[in-house]
Every structure is written in structure tokens, then in C-alpha cells.
Enzyme design. Structure first.
Site, PDB file in Angstrom:
ATOM      1  N   HIS A 126       0.752  -1.328   0.234  1.00 32.09           N
ATOM      2  CA  HIS A 126       0.236   0.189  -0.079  1.00 32.09           C
ATOM      3  C   HIS A 126       0.535   1.309   0.156  1.00 32.09           C
ATOM      4  O   HIS A 126       0.515   1.944  -1.064  1.00 32.09           O
ATOM      5  CB  HIS A 126      -0.762  -0.259   1.386  1.00 32.09           C
ATOM      6  CG  HIS A 126      -2.312  -1.223   1.078  1.00 32.09           C
ATOM      7  ND1 HIS A 126      -2.372  -1.671   0.329  1.00 32.09           N
ATOM      8  CD2 HIS A 126      -3.135  -1.760   2.185  1.00 32.09           C
ATOM      9  CE1 HIS A 126      -3.870  -2.356   0.595  1.00 32.09           C
ATOM     10  NE2 HIS A 126      -3.492  -2.608   1.728  1.00 32.09           N
ATOM     11  N   HIS A 132      -5.848  -3.451  -2.954  1.00 33.87           N
ATOM     12  CA  HIS A 132      -5.649  -4.883  -2.259  1.00 33.87           C
ATOM     13  C   HIS A 132      -6.227  -5.897  -3.585  1.00 33.87           C
ATOM     14  O   HIS A 132      -7.368  -4.707  -4.773  1.00 33.87           O
ATOM     15  CB  HIS A 132      -6.571  -4.793  -1.457  1.00 33.87           C
ATOM     16  CG  HIS A 132      -6.788  -4.212  -0.291  1.00 33.87           C
ATOM     17  ND1 HIS A 132      -7.471  -4.194   0.968  1.00 33.87           N
ATOM     18  CD2 HIS A 132      -5.956  -4.839   0.286  1.00 33.87           C
ATOM     19  CE1 HIS A 132      -7.439  -3.990   2.064  1.00 33.87           C
ATOM     20  NE2 HIS A 132      -6.089  -3.757   2.082  1.00 33.87           N
TER      21      HIS A 132
HETATM   22  C1  LIG Z   1      -6.962 -10.650  10.335  1.00 31.93           C
HETATM   23  N1  LIG Z   1      -7.405  -9.591  11.088  1.00 31.93           N
HETATM   24  C2  LIG Z   1      -7.373  -9.426   9.682  1.00 31.93           C
HETATM   25  O1  LIG Z   1      -7.397 -10.264   8.519  1.00 31.93           O
HETATM   26  C3  LIG Z   1      -7.644  -8.150   9.046  1.00 31.93           C
HETATM   27  N2  LIG Z   1      -7.432  -7.244   7.478  1.00 31.93           N
HETATM   28  C4  LIG Z   1      -6.512  -6.627   8.324  1.00 31.93           C
HETATM   29  O2  LIG Z   1      -6.037  -5.640   9.328  1.00 31.93           O
HETATM   30  C5  LIG Z   1      -5.477  -5.816   7.261  1.00 31.93           C
HETATM   31  C6  LIG Z   1      -4.069  -6.254   6.952  1.00 31.93           C
HETATM   32  C7  LIG Z   1      -4.027  -7.457   6.856  1.00 31.93           C
HETATM   33  C8  LIG Z   1      -4.362  -8.302   5.557  1.00 31.93           C
HETATM   34  C9  LIG Z   1      -2.130  -7.824   6.810  1.00 31.93           C
HETATM   35  C10 LIG Z   1      -5.465  -4.325   7.071  1.00 31.93           C
HETATM   36  N3  LIG Z   1      -5.427  -4.096   5.918  1.00 31.93           N
HETATM   37  O3  LIG Z   1      -5.506  -4.045   4.439  1.00 31.93           O
HETATM   38  C11 LIG Z   1      -3.989  -3.171   5.923  1.00 31.93           C
HETATM   39  O4  LIG Z   1      -3.925  -2.395   4.866  1.00 31.93           O
HETATM   40  C12 LIG Z   1      -9.673  -8.159   8.704  1.00 31.93           C
HETATM   41  C13 LIG Z   1     -10.007  -9.045   7.685  1.00 31.93           C
HETATM   42  C14 LIG Z   1     -10.177  -8.329   9.792  1.00 31.93           C
HETATM   43  C15 LIG Z   1      -9.652  -6.081   7.998  1.00 31.93           C
HETATM   44 ZN   LIG Z   2      -4.400  -4.317   3.219  1.00 33.64          ZN
END
Ligand SMILES: CNC(=O)[C@@H](NC(=O)[C@H](CC(C)C)CN(O)C=O)C(C)(C)C
Ligand SMILES: [Zn+2]
Ligand SMILES: [Ca+2]
Ligand SMILES: [Zn+2]
Length: 164
Positions: A126, A132
Site C-alpha cells: 500500500h 487490494h
Molecule cells: C486478522 N485480521 C484481518 O485479517 C483483518 N485485515 C487486516 O488487518 C488487513 C491487513 C492484513 C491483510 C495484513 C488490513 N489492511 O488491509 C491493511 O492494509 C480483517 C480482515 C479482519 C480486516
Molecule cells: Zn491492506
């Protein structure tokens, strides 16, 4: 998630600097382990592209890396353990490229908790301007998956090279 609606789409240079906000390291891991996991996450993108990443100790770094919890000075407070793990701003001045890790998570270098290398690799995508992907094999898939052999997919390599 990524907030590229605030920033530009790409950096207009190939040498990108990063630095830590001192005192904002996680206590889950030794500092030199954090440093090497972050360095490895950058090197994934460096190997896939023409970009190079240089750690800086001055104020003027492009990508500021910090571990914070809850409300931390931007419009995107973290949410405690689990849920959102981290976020990064798209390329640009000021907050552009900055990468924040939720320090209410248990950060690890292995299979337990959340693997810092895996999450950092996603976030730096990012910070470089990638969005994404709906492809579960992609590093830019929006859900965390534990570390695996070839973390970066051919789609990710194609996307970073389409951008730089
Ligand atoms: C375990 N929790 C999750 O899998 C959460 N996903 C994230 O925290 C993403 C980061 C991960 C893919 C490293 C947020 N993001 O897109 C940052 O750029 C949720 C899917 C719950 C939102
Ligand atoms: Zn992300
Ligand atoms: Ca969280
Ligand atoms: Zn933040």
C-alpha cells in the site's frame, strides 16, 4: 486498508527512505528482530521491482514506521486486539507512505500471533501505491494469512512493475 484517496498514486523516485519513530517499537519482539523483519518485507518489493529502500535516521524519511494503539493521531484509530492489524497511507508527502501497526496485536516472527514480516509486506505494498487484490494468492489480499513459502504472487510482481 489503504487510504490512497488522500495521496498520489506512486512515488516519483526509485530510492525510498524509511525510519522508525523511536519509542514506538512493539515490546513483543527484540528491536533487531523488528528491524530485520521490516527490512525483509522491503526487500520482497525491492527484488520484485526497480525500487530500493534505505533506512534513514533523519526526520525526512518517506515511510515512517510505528507501532501504535487505538487513537494515535490520524483519522483511523485502531481497534484493540485482532480486527484491523495495521494500515498504510499511499505515496505522497507528509503522512504519505506512513505505516502503522496495531500494537494491541501479538507480533511474532513465526507461526503464532500475527507475523510481522507478512503484515509489513502487505502494508508496504500500500505504501508503494498498490490496492487490494481479490486473488487469495496475492500479498495484497485483504485478509491475514500465516507465513508461506512464496509470499509474493506473480500478480503482485506484475502490479508493482506496472506502477514503477
Ligand atoms: C486478522 N485480521 C484481518 O485479517 C483483518 N485485515 C487486516 O488487518 C488487513 C491487513 C492484513 C491483510 C495484513 C488490513 N489492511 O488491509 C491493511 O492494509 C480483517 C480482515 C479482519 C480486516
Ligand atoms: Zn491492506
Ligand atoms: Ca486490532
Ligand atoms: Zn494510523
Amino acid at each position: 486498508e489503504e487510504y490512497s484517496h488522500i495521496q498520489g498514486t506512486r512515488w516519483n523516485k526509485n530510492v525510498i527512505t524509511y525510519r522508525y519513530l523511536i519509542g514506538r517499537y512493539t515490546r513483543d519482539l527484540p528491536r533487531n528482530t523488528v528491524d530485520s523483519l521490516v527490512e525483509s518485507a522491503f526487500s520482497i518489493w525491492a527484488r520484485a521491482s526497480s525500487l530500493t529502500f534505505v533506512r534513514s535516521h533523519t526526520r525526512s524519511a518517506d515511510i515512517m514506521v510505528e507501532f501504535v494503539t487505538s487513537e494515535h493521531g490520524d483519522l483511523y484509530p485502531f481497534d484493540g486486539p485482532r480486527g484491523t492489524l495495521a494500515h498504510a497511507f499511499g505515496p505522497g508527502l507528509g503522512v504519505g507512505g506512513d505505516t502503522h501497526f496495531d500494537d494491541d496485536e501479538h507480533w511474532t516472527a513465526g507461526e503464532t500471533g500475527f507475523n510481522l514480516f507478512v503484515v509489513a509486506a502487505h502494508e508496504f505494498g500500500h505504501a508503494l501505491g498498490l490496492k487490494h487484490s481479490r486473488n487469495p494468492a496475492s500479498l495484497m489480499y485483504p485478509t491475514y494469512r500465516s507465513p508461506r513459502a512464496n509470499l509474493i504472487s506473480s500478480e503482485d510482481v506484475a502490479n508493482i512493475n506496472a506502477l514503477y
